[in-house]
Motif scaffolding. Structure first.
Motif, mmCIF file in Angstrom:
data_model
loop_
_atom_site.group_PDB
_atom_site.id
_atom_site.type_symbol
_atom_site.label_atom_id
_atom_site.label_comp_id
_atom_site.label_asym_id
_atom_site.label_seq_id
_atom_site.Cartn_x
_atom_site.Cartn_y
_atom_site.Cartn_z
ATOM 1 N N ILE A 202 0.658 -1.056 -0.315
ATOM 2 C CA ILE A 202 0.363 -0.200 -0.097
ATOM 3 C C ILE A 202 0.383 1.641 -0.052
ATOM 4 N N THR A 203 1.762 1.596 0.574
ATOM 5 C CA THR A 203 2.752 2.296 1.246
ATOM 6 C C THR A 203 3.425 2.841 0.278
ATOM 7 N N CYS A 204 4.339 1.905 -0.284
ATOM 8 C CA CYS A 204 5.183 1.766 -0.920
ATOM 9 C C CYS A 204 4.928 1.778 -3.414
ATOM 10 N N GLN A 205 4.056 1.682 -3.039
ATOM 11 C CA GLN A 205 4.086 2.012 -4.450
ATOM 12 C C GLN A 205 4.421 3.304 -5.407
ATOM 13 N N GLY A 206 4.991 2.741 -6.396
ATOM 14 C CA GLY A 206 5.251 3.716 -7.928
ATOM 15 C C GLY A 206 7.109 3.504 -7.227
ATOM 16 N N ALA A 207 7.613 2.822 -6.136
ATOM 17 C CA ALA A 207 8.887 3.194 -5.435
ATOM 18 C C ALA A 207 9.037 1.126 -5.140
ATOM 19 N N MET A 208 8.820 0.593 -6.122
ATOM 20 C CA MET A 208 9.334 -0.650 -5.898
ATOM 21 C C MET A 208 10.277 -1.373 -7.087
ATOM 22 N N VAL A 209 11.419 -1.929 -7.204
ATOM 23 C CA VAL A 209 12.861 -2.764 -7.767
ATOM 24 C C VAL A 209 11.768 -3.756 -7.941
ATOM 25 N N TYR A 210 11.323 -4.309 -9.276
ATOM 26 C CA TYR A 210 10.702 -5.528 -9.557
ATOM 27 C C TYR A 210 11.811 -7.137 -9.930
ATOM 28 N N LEU A 211 12.243 -7.749 -9.096
ATOM 29 C CA LEU A 211 13.003 -8.512 -9.337
ATOM 30 C C LEU A 211 13.152 -10.034 -9.629
ATOM 31 N N PRO A 212 14.030 -10.637 -10.498
ATOM 32 C CA PRO A 212 13.528 -11.729 -11.245
ATOM 33 C C PRO A 212 13.558 -12.472 -9.812
ATOM 34 N N PRO A 213 11.737 -14.038 -9.972
ATOM 35 C CA PRO A 213 11.848 -14.869 -10.063
ATOM 36 C C PRO A 213 12.458 -16.011 -9.226
ATOM 37 N N LYS A 214 13.777 -15.967 -9.391
ATOM 38 C CA LYS A 214 14.672 -16.497 -8.845
ATOM 39 C C LYS A 214 15.545 -15.662 -7.300
ATOM 40 N N TYR A 215 14.908 -14.601 -7.363
ATOM 41 C CA TYR A 215 15.159 -14.490 -5.640
ATOM 42 C C TYR A 215 14.415 -14.829 -4.693
ATOM 43 N N ASN A 216 13.200 -15.310 -5.205
ATOM 44 C CA ASN A 216 11.532 -15.788 -4.066
ATOM 45 C C ASN A 216 11.024 -17.143 -5.040
ATOM 46 N N ARG A 217 11.958 -17.400 -4.760
ATOM 47 C CA ARG A 217 11.056 -18.877 -5.289
ATOM 48 C C ARG A 217 10.251 -19.967 -4.911
ATOM 49 N N LEU A 218 8.941 -19.626 -4.898
ATOM 50 C CA LEU A 218 8.296 -20.544 -4.101
ATOM 51 C C LEU A 218 8.052 -22.215 -4.277
ATOM 52 N N THR A 219 8.277 -22.221 -3.106
ATOM 53 C CA THR A 219 8.287 -24.136 -3.432
ATOM 54 C C THR A 219 7.117 -24.804 -3.634
ATOM 55 N N TYR A 220 5.908 -24.258 -3.151
ATOM 56 C CA TYR A 220 4.363 -24.830 -2.901
ATOM 57 C C TYR A 220 3.874 -24.616 -4.776
ATOM 58 N N MET A 221 4.271 -24.227 -4.966
ATOM 59 C CA MET A 221 3.643 -23.806 -7.093
ATOM 60 C C MET A 221 4.767 -24.344 -7.883
#
Length: 272
Positions: A202-221
């Motif tokens: 909510i508070t950081c919209q427009g102020a984010m850098v988006y990383l590739p998913p290799k940095y947060n690989r969700l194991t349950y999917m």
């Protein structure tokens, strides 16, 4: 070389997982000829893990540093849901707790580091507040499922860019400059389903850098389910392939391997 500064936030329920996470972190830093400055922000009861953690860190790298911060949780009365305790809100204290630190990598303690974090750590955030990976909340059915929540209109501009906050590179200097703590304290009083993750989105919209998913690989999917993130344009095919074949960070965001041995990729966690 500047040490990679990392923060773990946890309570007494996660003193075993944080040891596995710390072990994997230092192992990968050593392989990359880097050192760590690990800040553990925890409740007083959880601080009992300090000796074990210190042994784990120093046995792997004598030049890495462990700093314990045993604090009373200022968000102790905030909303708890989905079996996630209020300890999750502790990450919102880092800018104040570490006044001399301008950038830190926050990681949940249900993760394992599988490769070097140097490329992530060296990202220059400038006037961005954080860097993180887009999460599964962006999927059409999940967004629709959440859309009736009374506060969801605050996230309208974040559709397609909603982040999973389990691994978050934080620009603490920018957080201080923007005085985000005031908004965070107000939002923490509300019944937000994704708790502090919603607060950040909510508070950081427009102020984010988006990383590739290799940095947060969700194991349950796995497989086609995980590929939905490509089908709906949230990740590219290349990003998906990289996350599946060479993840940098595994995130056990669903079932926990310490509760279920048959969790996907759980054996990797049990090895630690």
């Amino acid at each position: 070389m500047e040490p990679i500064k990392v923060a773990f936030c946890f309570d007494e329920n996660l003193t075993v997982p944080v040891q596995a996470t710390a072990a994997s972190l230092v192992d990968q830093c050593v392989k990359a000829s880097a050192h760590c400055e690990i800040h553990c922000v925890c409740t007083s009861v959880a601080a009992r893990v300090e000796e074990s953690l210190r042994q784990i860190v120093t046995a792997r790298d004598a030049e890495s540093v462990l700093v314990m911060h045993s604090i009373d949780n200022p968000y102790a009365d905030s909303y708890e849901v989905r079996d996630i305790s209020v300890a999750t809100y502790l990450r919102l204290t880092l800018h104040k707790l570490l006044p001399e630190v301008d950038k830190i990598l926050y990681m949940d303690v249900d993760v394992l580091v599988m490769d070097s974090l140097l490329p992530l750590w060296e990202i220059v955030l400038t006037d961005y507040v954080l860097a993180a990976v887009r999460g599964t909340v962006n999927l059409a059915d999940k967004w629709e499922w959440n859309s009736d929540r009374p506060y969801w209109h605050l996230l309208k501009g974040q559709r397609g860019n909603y982040i999973n906050a389990g691994i978050t590179l934080l620009n603490l200097a920018e957080i201080r400059r923007r005085s985000l703590e005031r908004q965070w304290n107000e939002l923490a009083k509300q019944r937000l389903y994704y708790q502090d993750q919603d607060i950040l989105n909510i508070t950081c919209q427009g102020a984010m850098v988006y990383l590739p998913p290799k940095y947060n690989r969700l194991t349950y999917m796995e497989g086609s389910e995980y590929h939905r993130l490509v089908d709906e344009g949230i990740y590219t095919q290349e990003e998906y392939d990289e996350a599946m074949k060479a993840p940098v960070i595994l995130h056990y965001a669903g079932d926990k391997p310490w509760n279920r041995y048959d969790t996907n990729l759980g054996k990797v966690w049990w090895d630690y």
